[in-house]
Enzyme design. Structure first.
Site, mmCIF file in Angstrom:
data_model
loop_
_atom_site.group_PDB
_atom_site.id
_atom_site.type_symbol
_atom_site.label_atom_id
_atom_site.label_comp_id
_atom_site.label_asym_id
_atom_site.label_seq_id
_atom_site.Cartn_x
_atom_site.Cartn_y
_atom_site.Cartn_z
ATOM 1 N N GLU A 90 0.859 -1.069 -0.105
ATOM 2 C CA GLU A 90 0.044 -0.026 0.100
ATOM 3 C C GLU A 90 0.799 1.216 0.181
ATOM 4 O O GLU A 90 1.869 1.152 0.581
ATOM 5 C CB GLU A 90 -0.978 -0.045 1.273
ATOM 6 N N CYS A 103 3.381 8.388 1.648
ATOM 7 C CA CYS A 103 4.101 7.225 2.440
ATOM 8 C C CYS A 103 4.291 5.804 1.734
ATOM 9 O O CYS A 103 3.210 5.214 1.348
ATOM 10 C CB CYS A 103 2.976 7.241 3.605
ATOM 11 N N CYS A 110 6.706 -7.708 6.316
ATOM 12 C CA CYS A 110 7.981 -7.184 7.132
ATOM 13 C C CYS A 110 8.316 -8.299 8.091
ATOM 14 O O CYS A 110 7.474 -9.013 8.700
ATOM 15 C CB CYS A 110 7.703 -6.071 8.126
ATOM 16 N N CYS A 114 6.787 -6.434 14.903
ATOM 17 C CA CYS A 114 6.628 -5.677 16.037
ATOM 18 C C CYS A 114 5.403 -5.987 16.806
ATOM 19 O O CYS A 114 4.330 -6.140 15.638
ATOM 20 C CB CYS A 114 6.734 -4.251 15.849
ATOM 21 N N CYS A 117 2.108 -4.019 15.233
ATOM 22 C CA CYS A 117 2.256 -3.661 13.671
ATOM 23 C C CYS A 117 1.524 -4.706 12.996
ATOM 24 O O CYS A 117 1.713 -5.718 12.989
ATOM 25 C CB CYS A 117 3.397 -3.533 13.433
ATOM 26 N N GLY A 163 7.043 -2.295 5.737
ATOM 27 C CA GLY A 163 8.391 -2.996 5.339
ATOM 28 C C GLY A 163 9.296 -2.267 6.159
ATOM 29 O O GLY A 163 9.201 -0.969 6.662
ATOM 30 N N SER A 195 12.155 5.942 7.845
ATOM 31 C CA SER A 195 11.685 5.420 9.221
ATOM 32 C C SER A 195 12.488 4.091 9.229
ATOM 33 O O SER A 195 12.099 2.951 8.501
ATOM 34 C CB SER A 195 10.154 5.541 9.359
ATOM 35 N N SER A 217 12.117 4.565 15.174
ATOM 36 C CA SER A 217 10.998 4.144 16.050
ATOM 37 C C SER A 217 11.427 3.464 17.422
ATOM 38 O O SER A 217 11.854 2.151 17.410
ATOM 39 C CB SER A 217 10.208 2.511 15.325
ATOM 40 N N LEU A 218 11.113 4.292 18.267
ATOM 41 C CA LEU A 218 11.677 3.731 19.792
ATOM 42 C C LEU A 218 10.687 2.955 20.387
ATOM 43 O O LEU A 218 11.123 1.824 20.915
ATOM 44 C CB LEU A 218 12.106 5.374 20.241
ATOM 45 N N HIS A 219 9.516 3.417 20.857
ATOM 46 C CA HIS A 219 8.564 2.842 21.269
ATOM 47 C C HIS A 219 8.447 2.185 22.923
ATOM 48 O O HIS A 219 7.600 1.779 23.503
ATOM 49 C CB HIS A 219 7.703 1.813 20.669
ATOM 50 N N ASN A 294 -3.003 2.804 16.236
ATOM 51 C CA ASN A 294 -3.892 2.362 15.489
ATOM 52 C C ASN A 294 -4.595 0.792 15.408
ATOM 53 O O ASN A 294 -3.532 0.341 15.096
ATOM 54 C CB ASN A 294 -3.764 2.990 14.094
ATOM 55 N N CYS A 337 -0.835 4.915 10.352
ATOM 56 C CA CYS A 337 0.296 4.353 10.533
ATOM 57 C C CYS A 337 -0.113 2.815 11.115
ATOM 58 O O CYS A 337 -0.778 2.776 11.900
ATOM 59 C CB CYS A 337 1.038 4.898 11.563
#
Ligand code: SAH
Ligand code: SF4
Length: 359
Positions: A90, A103, A110, A114, A117, A163, A195, A217-219, A294, A337
């Site tokens: 996408e 985007c 991927c 994570c 995700c 990805g 990213s 991407s820390l999170h 999301n 996202c």
């Protein structure tokens, strides 16, 4: 048939030379492809007819096939692209007052899995080719057209689709070069963002080979939690990742790293965790982009409550860290996202070992 979207400028020039054509011919073709959005060699009117005929025999300009387009109430557009063998990825266009952002996806699925995700939940199928990556921008530009000043509506590109861009390094960098090169799209390095979930050696390579704006991407504020949320942390823990961020800044087009942080209710969104985060990033000039989670089908996580998001943000701001909360766009068409799913045939684990092991 050679797809010309598969070449960056140097590669295209070399390919023209192999076929006995001068570099300025390559530049003319580049202009048609990227400045005009043309794919039909017959329409490239300043090329000799003999060259047009030759190109028609051996080359094409081919973006991935679009199988569906969706338009959100807020103007966000999403295209589902067929990348063969039952896989689809996408691309999302997000219009804003002062810019238009595309985007872009870099892999079908991927491998990094994570926890929060939707792309990761599908497993990995394959890397996208350069043509499939730059083809997303080429195709979207053609669809959206130019503004009244004659510029493409897409002014910014973020590699934040499906990805992990840095695990498809060579094709991603070729596509980035086409975005940046004045003979193709000529976007500023500051307007192109990669990213990454934190592939440390590849961050170093990107710094040397093609520095653009970097989002990491820390999170999580510590290794224990990040090991769970972003499993690649077990291989490249926070200390190494933050050191790579500092090294990156020596050559980066911006003087800060953007840290992305998905806020998950009751998991990583407490004030105490925000304070721990402030201590963690103390030595890295940075901005934070907080992303309200999301949701997608079958996820165990929930979006943080608005007051928790606000308090988390306040802690960072009080420590003088510029912090934005990402507005969720295109939710009604699952274009936000981490919601990008496409349709990916899962070939997962073995490939995880291989693709991660390559670095
Ligand atoms: N693989 C890269 C880029 C693609 S993901 C990376 O991980 O950085 C782009 C961003 O969306 C990342 O910050 C990712 O953590 C975030 N994201 C993934 N799933 C999400 C979800 N369900 N809700 C909100 N953000 C999500
Ligand atoms: Fe892959 Fe990024 Fe999703 Fe993690 S967040 S699974 S790295 S796409």
């Amino acid at each position: 048939m050679q797809n010309l979207l598969d070449f960056d400028v140097e590669q295209l020039t070399a390919w023209f030379a192999e076929h006995g054509e001068k570099p300025f011919r390559a530049r003319q073709v580049l202009r048609w492809i990227y400045k005009t959005g043309e794919s039909d060699f017959d329409a490239m009117s300043d090329l000799a007819v003999s060259l047009r005929d030759k190109l028609k025999q051996i080359a094409c300009v081919q973006a991935p096939k679009v199988v569906r387009e969706e338009l959100s109430d807020d103007g966000t557009r999403k295209w589902l692209l067929d990348v063969g063998t039952g896989n689809a990825v996408e691309t999302v266009f997000i219009p804003e007052a002062d810019r238009g952002t595309l985007c872009v996806s870099t892999q079908a699925g991927c491998a990094l899995d994570c926890a929060f995700c939707s792309t990761g939940k599908q497993g990995f199928n394959r890397n996208l080719s350069t043509a499939e990556i730059i083809g997303q921008l080429w195709w979207a530009n053609r669809q959206l057209g130019k503004d009244s000043d004659g510029n493409w509506q897409i002014s910014n590109v973020v590699l934040m689709g499906m990805g992990e861009p840095l695990l498809n390094f060579d094709n991603t960098v070729s596509a980035l070069r086409l975005m940046l090169d004045d003979r193709a799209y000529g976007l500023s390095r500051r307007r192109v963002t990669v990213s990454t979930s934190g592939i440390v050696p590849a961050i170093d390579r990107l710094r040397e080979e093609c520095p653009v704006a970097l989002a990491v991407s820390l999170h999580a504020p510590n290794d224990n939690l990040r090991d769970v949320l972003v499993p690649i942390n077990q291989k490249y823990p926070l200390k190494e990742l933050l050191a790579a961020c500092q090294r990156y800044l020596e050559k980066a087009p911006r003087d800060f790293i953007t840290f992305e942080y998905v806020l998950l209710d009751g998991v990583n969104d407490s004030e105490q965790q925000a304070r721990e985060l402030v201590r963690l990033v103390r030595d890295v000039p940075c901005k934070f982009n907080l992303i309200p989670f999301n949701p997608f089908p079958l996820t165990q996580y929930r979006r943080s409550r608005p007051d928790a998001i606000q308090r988390f943000r306040d802690v960072l701001m009080q420590a003088d860290i510029v912090t934005t909360t990402r507005k969720t766009r295109g939710e009604d068409i699952a274009a936000a996202c981490g919601q990008l799913a496409g349709q990916v045939r899962d070939k997962t684990r073995r490939i995880l070992q291989r693709s991660v092991g390559a670095f």
